[in-house]
Design a protein around this motif. Structure first.
Motif, PDB file in Angstrom:
ATOM      1  N   LYS A 236       0.824  -1.243  -0.034  1.00 21.48           N
ATOM      2  CA  LYS A 236      -0.115   0.056   0.015  1.00 21.48           C
ATOM      3  C   LYS A 236       0.843   1.196   0.010  1.00 21.48           C
ATOM      4  O   LYS A 236       1.857   1.345   0.093  1.00 21.48           O
ATOM      5  CB  LYS A 236      -0.980  -0.144   1.074  1.00 21.48           C
TER       6      LYS A 236
ATOM      7  N   GLY B 226       1.710  16.994  -1.479  1.00 23.72           N
ATOM      8  CA  GLY B 226       1.124  17.385  -2.400  1.00 23.72           C
ATOM      9  C   GLY B 226      -0.457  17.310  -2.266  1.00 23.72           C
ATOM     10  O   GLY B 226      -1.202  17.772  -3.190  1.00 23.72           O
ATOM     11  N   ASP B 227      -1.001  16.735  -1.434  1.00 27.36           N
ATOM     12  CA  ASP B 227      -2.246  16.198  -1.193  1.00 27.36           C
ATOM     13  C   ASP B 227      -2.887  17.380  -0.172  1.00 27.36           C
ATOM     14  O   ASP B 227      -2.285  18.390   0.280  1.00 27.36           O
ATOM     15  CB  ASP B 227      -2.724  14.815  -0.481  1.00 27.36           C
ATOM     16  N   MET B 228      -4.186  17.362  -0.317  1.00 32.24           N
ATOM     17  CA  MET B 228      -5.022  18.414   0.699  1.00 32.24           C
ATOM     18  C   MET B 228      -4.699  18.152   2.232  1.00 32.24           C
ATOM     19  O   MET B 228      -4.896  17.043   2.439  1.00 32.24           O
ATOM     20  CB  MET B 228      -6.403  18.558   0.498  1.00 32.24           C
ATOM     21  N   VAL B 229      -4.730  18.895   3.026  1.00 29.19           N
ATOM     22  CA  VAL B 229      -4.213  19.009   4.403  1.00 29.19           C
ATOM     23  C   VAL B 229      -5.610  18.803   5.108  1.00 29.19           C
ATOM     24  O   VAL B 229      -6.765  19.242   4.790  1.00 29.19           O
ATOM     25  CB  VAL B 229      -3.672  20.015   5.013  1.00 29.19           C
ATOM     26  N   ASP B 230      -5.683  18.256   6.319  1.00 24.56           N
ATOM     27  CA  ASP B 230      -6.830  17.990   7.159  1.00 24.56           C
ATOM     28  C   ASP B 230      -6.229  17.914   8.734  1.00 24.56           C
ATOM     29  O   ASP B 230      -5.184  17.455   8.835  1.00 24.56           O
ATOM     30  CB  ASP B 230      -7.613  16.818   6.742  1.00 24.56           C
TER      31      ASP B 230
ATOM     32  N   ASP C  62       1.609   6.942   4.174  1.00 28.75           N
ATOM     33  CA  ASP C  62       0.747   7.952   4.604  1.00 28.75           C
ATOM     34  C   ASP C  62       0.860   8.456   5.862  1.00 28.75           C
ATOM     35  O   ASP C  62       1.317   7.751   6.856  1.00 28.75           O
ATOM     36  CB  ASP C  62      -0.759   7.161   4.505  1.00 28.75           C
TER      37      ASP C  62
ATOM     38  N   ASP D 170       1.784  21.604   4.171  1.00 27.77           N
ATOM     39  CA  ASP D 170       1.507  22.805   3.321  1.00 27.77           C
ATOM     40  C   ASP D 170       1.840  23.885   3.971  1.00 27.77           C
ATOM     41  O   ASP D 170       1.386  24.606   4.863  1.00 27.77           O
ATOM     42  CB  ASP D 170       0.057  22.632   3.063  1.00 27.77           C
TER      43      ASP D 170
ATOM     44  N   CYS E  47      -0.700   9.293   8.569  1.00 29.19           N
ATOM     45  CA  CYS E  47      -1.386   8.923   9.709  1.00 29.19           C
ATOM     46  C   CYS E  47      -0.747   7.420  10.078  1.00 29.19           C
ATOM     47  O   CYS E  47      -0.921   7.083  11.246  1.00 29.19           O
ATOM     48  CB  CYS E  47      -2.803   8.868   9.290  1.00 29.19           C
TER      49      CYS E  47
ATOM     50  N   ASP F 169      -2.009  13.595   3.997  1.00 22.52           N
ATOM     51  CA  ASP F 169      -1.653  12.156   3.996  1.00 22.52           C
ATOM     52  C   ASP F 169      -0.287  11.960   3.019  1.00 22.52           C
ATOM     53  O   ASP F 169       0.461  11.221   3.750  1.00 22.52           O
ATOM     54  CB  ASP F 169      -2.678  11.125   3.282  1.00 22.52           C
ATOM     55  N   ARG F 170      -0.132  12.509   2.127  1.00 15.98           N
ATOM     56  CA  ARG F 170       0.824  12.551   1.254  1.00 15.98           C
ATOM     57  C   ARG F 170       1.574  13.672   0.720  1.00 15.98           C
ATOM     58  O   ARG F 170       0.767  14.522   0.503  1.00 15.98           O
ATOM     59  CB  ARG F 170       0.725  11.357  -0.234  1.00 15.98           C
TER      60      ARG F 170
ATOM     61  N   PHE G 236      -6.773  15.740  11.082  1.00 17.30           N
ATOM     62  CA  PHE G 236      -6.574  14.499  11.360  1.00 17.30           C
ATOM     63  C   PHE G 236      -5.116  14.164  10.897  1.00 17.30           C
ATOM     64  O   PHE G 236      -4.355  13.823  11.995  1.00 17.30           O
ATOM     65  CB  PHE G 236      -7.630  13.492  10.402  1.00 17.30           C
ATOM     66  N   HIS G 237      -4.743  14.331   9.866  1.00 17.10           N
ATOM     67  CA  HIS G 237      -3.245  14.191   9.511  1.00 17.10           C
ATOM     68  C   HIS G 237      -2.442  15.227  10.137  1.00 17.10           C
ATOM     69  O   HIS G 237      -1.238  14.717  10.249  1.00 17.10           O
ATOM     70  CB  HIS G 237      -2.849  14.182   8.045  1.00 17.10           C
TER      71      HIS G 237
END
Ligand SMILES: [Zn+2]
Lengths: 330, 580
Positions: free
Chosen positions: A235, A283-287, A238, A272, A240, A280-281, A289-290
């Motif tokens: 997989k 270049g992805d969107m932040v949140d 990530d 970011d 998390c 999660d990785r 949780f992560h």
């Protein structure tokens, strides 16, 4: 010919230092935009979201920026007659949101703001004859709920209310050929589930059921060439999982089995710089949780800018010490 | 929150998105407020079902709405005819399928499907099995779907044999399929049970698995699945409980018993002691940490009566027999007997496995040994082609260890060094593994000299990063681990007979673990990283400590540090200069 290994490449311009202040600002601002689309659409996660945000702030040493009385008031309004907490007002009670509520109140040293006796009774009522726990009255069984139940009750100093031997027996029955754990007996191993089961055994003082070398090997093999950790074989990495894998390794005294420098590089690359927060990785969107799990993982990896985190309960170590909670470590 | 790429967008695009979201938000808010008010008024009807459905289609993790749907169905069950109900449930399954296609990883959706199948009048289990096949074709690692499959298999009484065939078809399609290998590990003990075998699986079934997984790693040598499964096949299962050692310290009236497996003495388990056939009574047991939790080592507790410590009162006869027995739920689990002579201060007995080349490997039939030998040859071939494949090297190491650790000792060490270079990220794992093998070899050597009851162990300059199996070393009186790379001594609490300990030239920053060692007299800690008196505080719990060597530690470089130590450990001779 082989199956290509799934991984990411960290861009050369990815962040290499920690933007702690930006993350704190990101979390503080997140709770302000109550009419925001994202915010409304994640209402079914509100209590967990508040725990992620508040713990992130606490680890950054900036919990005082949040509105304590507003938070406690919200938590109070989510307690149901049965004793359990829902994720938001009007929603149904669930163990996942109940643990978050108890954790938030522990952070604020405000457990007396709610009816803890009722919480104990409700959590107790969810234990089944085989030792497992329902997440709520609808009967879903999962080792995540076993963790939630014992974590809740240990924070309330009422662990003895549960049938611990049975609860442990169930968790151990979810152990697999690789030494790791799944959701239910027969389920495939998964790092998030490993964290819950190892945490559960730490809270109850039964870590001897774990084959630490076997499990530790499976966990350290989650590290990919990019430095990031995945949750299961084959997989993608990530942020998390940095937390779930690392915290488990820490509890079983095998944290040194991963390459810390490479992992730190990966986690930092998931920040970011513009908005603050972790994705999660790269270049992805932040949140939120992560963002919490990124900060918590960096704390376990020895970053002094972040407060020391407790690997079992994912809260600042100082709060766990103040709460007087006993946990086992190998 | 997973896998959403951040894309740069123009102001125009952002505005369009904002408007679209505003619209969605209005619809969402209208729907949810209607839902909550209907629920509040107890209107558990088909309209509520419809409204919840609209929100759930886009928001499958809104768990409360799945609950409402369940409540509606339970309500409708009271009034609808079986045919009407069946049709409603069929529509629900159809709806769920469309939700799962959009979001195949939602816990709530899958659990609701279980509820529907368990509640509908006439469930079609085989159709569900077909649905699982479809979803697993689309994503063969979706663990939600695998779990749902196991639920269906149980309800529909699908045979484990049929499921093993299914896992076979997945594996022949793609060896890189961890989920399927996992499934086999659960099915084999059901289909080919053999409680005499370590994995609970009969030998001939295991041999076939070796063949299958060998195909796997020859096809795809970099794939983890095959190697993890292979390592499971080589496993040795659970040890049987047995007494590992017994010590009797006559002057103190202390008895310690160590077991091969953890036990919690106190609740349902007890240790009974008999002196020449008459039971010793009123004994309290504590583990090596002076606590009551699970442990392999249990020690008779000193009862504290004001101003006096009283141990177990032992016979004064010249020679007597002590019988030790572990009883769990009134059943005898294991026992041991030891002969005690009056003139001996400390009598001890150690369990030695019979008929095994190593207590750390399993008993092997000749067929199994032959298979492992063939495996080793195959792996050696693979290593010639795939020279940098760490999995092959590690597997070779494990095979050699299982076959004959003594014969292959040198080669095992060479390969472990090679692994550290090949797989740098996990270098510490290989170092610890190496340390474990070194200690196991030392214990095997002690087992071979069983008559002499070895009480000293010397492993200097061996690159040890960790002391494994200290629970098997309870009878050592002298241990030399100088010039290694030990970072901590956390597992040393088991060394209950230890008098002398040499830990010079390691990387210790604390003595945490050197706790309650009742015989410890001399500790050499020269040239470590001990930097404060507090790092030595646990030594206070060792009552007979006489001499402590601290040359070359930061703590003794300042006067204050030395003073602090003397305060903590009065009466202990502190050596801070090397005697040249
Ligand atoms: Zn994640």
């Amino acid at each position: 010919m082989g199956t290509p290994i799934k991984d990411v490449v960290i861009p050369s311009n990815a962040p290499k230092t920690l933007f702690l202040q930006k993350h704190a600002d990101y979390i503080a601002a997140y709770g302000e935009k109550k009419d925001d689309y994202e915010y409304v659409m994640t209402e079914f996660l509100r209590m967990n979201g508040m725990y992620w945000g508040l713990t992130g702030m606490a680890l950054a040493g900036q919990l005082d920026r949040m509105d304590r009385s507003e938070v406690i008031c919200f938590v109070q309004s989510c307690q149901h007659e049965c004793g359990g907490f829902s994720c938001s007002v009007g929603h149904d009670p669930h163990l996942l949101s109940t643990l978050s509520a108890v954790q938030i109140l522990t952070l604020y040293n405000a457990l007396d703001a709610v009816n803890t006796e009722a919480v104990v009774k409700w959590v107790k009522s969810l234990q089944q004859a085989d030792g497992s726990f329902y997440g709520d009255k609808w009967g879903e069984v999962d080792t995540r709920f076993s963790f939630c139940a014992v974590a809740c009750l240990t924070l309330l100093h009422r662990l003895e209310e549960l049938d611990i031997d049975k609860a442990v027996e169930f968790v151990v029955s979810c152990m697999n050929f690789d030494g790791a754990f799944g959701c239910r007996p027969g389920s495939e191993s998964h790092s998030g589930q490993v964290y819950c089961c190892v945490g559960m055994l730490s809270v109850t003082g039964h870590l001897h059921h774990i084959n630490a070398d076997q499990l530790g090997w499976w966990l350290c093999e989650r590290q990919l060439a990019s430095g990031g950790l995945n949750g299961r074989p084959e997989k993608l990495p990530d942020v998390c999982y940095s937390w779930w894998v690392l915290a488990s390794l820490k509890i079983i005294d095998r944290l040194h089995w991963v390459d810390k420098d490479k992992l730190v590089q990966f986690i930092l690359a998931c920040q970011d710089e513009e908005t603050g927060g972790f994705a999660d990785r790269p270049g992805d969107m932040v949140d939120p949780f992560h963002t919490l799990f990124g900060l918590a993982a960096l704390s376990l990896l020895g970053d002094r800018a972040v407060k020391p985190v407790n690997p079992v309960l994912c809260m600042p170590e100082e709060d766990i010490r103040r709460a007087g909670v006993n946990l086992q470590f190998l | 929150m997973h896998g959403r790429l951040k894309v740069k967008s123009t102001a125009e695009q952002q505005e369009a998105k904002r408007k679209e979201r505003e619209k969605k938000l209005q619809i969402y808010n209208a729907a949810t407020s209607k839902i909550f008010s209907k629920k509040k008024d107890g209107e558990l009807d088909e309209e509520l079902l419809h409204l919840c459905g609209e929100v759930l289609a886009a928001n499958p993790d809104f768990y409360t709405l799945w609950n409402y749907r369940k409540e509606v169905f339970l309500e409708l069950r009271k009034s609808k005819s079986p045919t009407e109900l069946q049709n409603l449930f069929l529509a629900e399954l159809f709806f769920l399928e469309s939700c799962l296609r959009m979001n195949p990883k939602s816990y709530g959706t899958w659990h609701h499907r279980c509820f529907v199948m368990d509640t509908m009048p006439d469930p079609d289990w085989l159709r569900e099995l077909e649905l699982c096949n479809q979803f697993l074709k689309y994503d063969e690692r979706n663990f939600h779907c695998w779990d749902y499959r196991r639920f269906i298999v149980k309800r529909a009484n699908v045979s484990p044999e049929a499921e093993l065939d299914f896992s076979m078809s997945k594996i022949s399609n793609n060896f890189s399929n961890y989920s399927s290998w996992h499934y086999r590990s659960k099915l084999l003990p059901l289909i080919h049970p053999d409680s005499g075998q370590p994995m609970g699986v009969s030998e001939d079934a295991l041999l076939k698995e070796y063949e299958l997984v060998q195909n796997g790693f020859f096809t795809d040598p970099d794939d983890q699945s095959n190697w993890f499964y292979h390592r499971w096949l080589m496993g040795r299962g659970e040890l049987k409980q047995a007494v590992n050692s017994v010590s009797v310290f006559q002057p103190e009236g202390r008895i310690s018993v160590s077991f091969l497996r953890h036990v919690q003495v106190g609740k349902s388990a007890s240790i009974s002691l008999e002196c020449d056939g008459s039971p010793l009574k009123n004994i309290k047991w504590l583990n090596h940490e002076n606590k009551e939790g699970h442990s392999t080592l249990w020690i008779t507790f000193f009862l504290f009566i004001p101003f006096r410590l009283i141990g177990v009162i032992l016979p004064i006869a010249e020679s007597w027999t002590l019988d030790v027995q572990l009883v769990i739920n009134n059943l005898s689990v294991c026992s041991a007997q030891i002969q005690v002579l009056a003139e001996e201060k400390n009598s001890r007995k150690r369990w030695v496995p019979s008929g095994l080349s190593s207590r750390f490997s399993q008993e092997m039939s000749s067929v199994k040994a032959e298979t492992l030998q063939q495996e080793l040859e195959a792996i050696t071939q693979l290593m010639e082609v795939e020279t940098d494949n760490k999995w092959a090297v590690l597997t070779a190491v494990l095979l050699m260890k299982a076959l004959d650790p003594q014969k292959h000792e040198a080669e095992i060490m060479v390969n472990l060094d090679k692994l550290q270079a090949l797989d740098f990220k996990r270098v510490e794992y290989y170092k610890d593994l190496r340390s474990r093998f070194i200690v196991e070899a030392a214990i095997d050597a002690m087992d071979r000299e069983s008559s002499s009851l070895a009480t000293t162990l010397s492993l200097p300059h061996r690159g040890l990063t960790k002391l494994y199996h200290s629970e098997l070393l309870t009878l050592l009186t002298s241990l030399n681990l100088s010039d290694n790379q030990l970072r901590d001594v956390r597992q040393f609490g088991f060394l209950q007979s230890l008098r002398e300990l040499d830990l010079s030239n390691n990387c210790l920053t604390t003595c945490h673990g050197l706790q309650n060692l009742p015989c410890l007299e001399k500790v050499v800690l020269s040239n470590n990283q001990l930097s404060s008196p507090e790092s030595l505080a646990t030594l206070q719990t060792c009552p007979y400590l006489k001499q402590l060597h601290l040359v070359g530690n930061p703590v003794v470089e300042q006067e204050a540090g030395l003073e602090g130590i003397k305060e903590i450990l009065p009466g202990v001779e502190i050596i801070t200069q090397s005697s040249s």
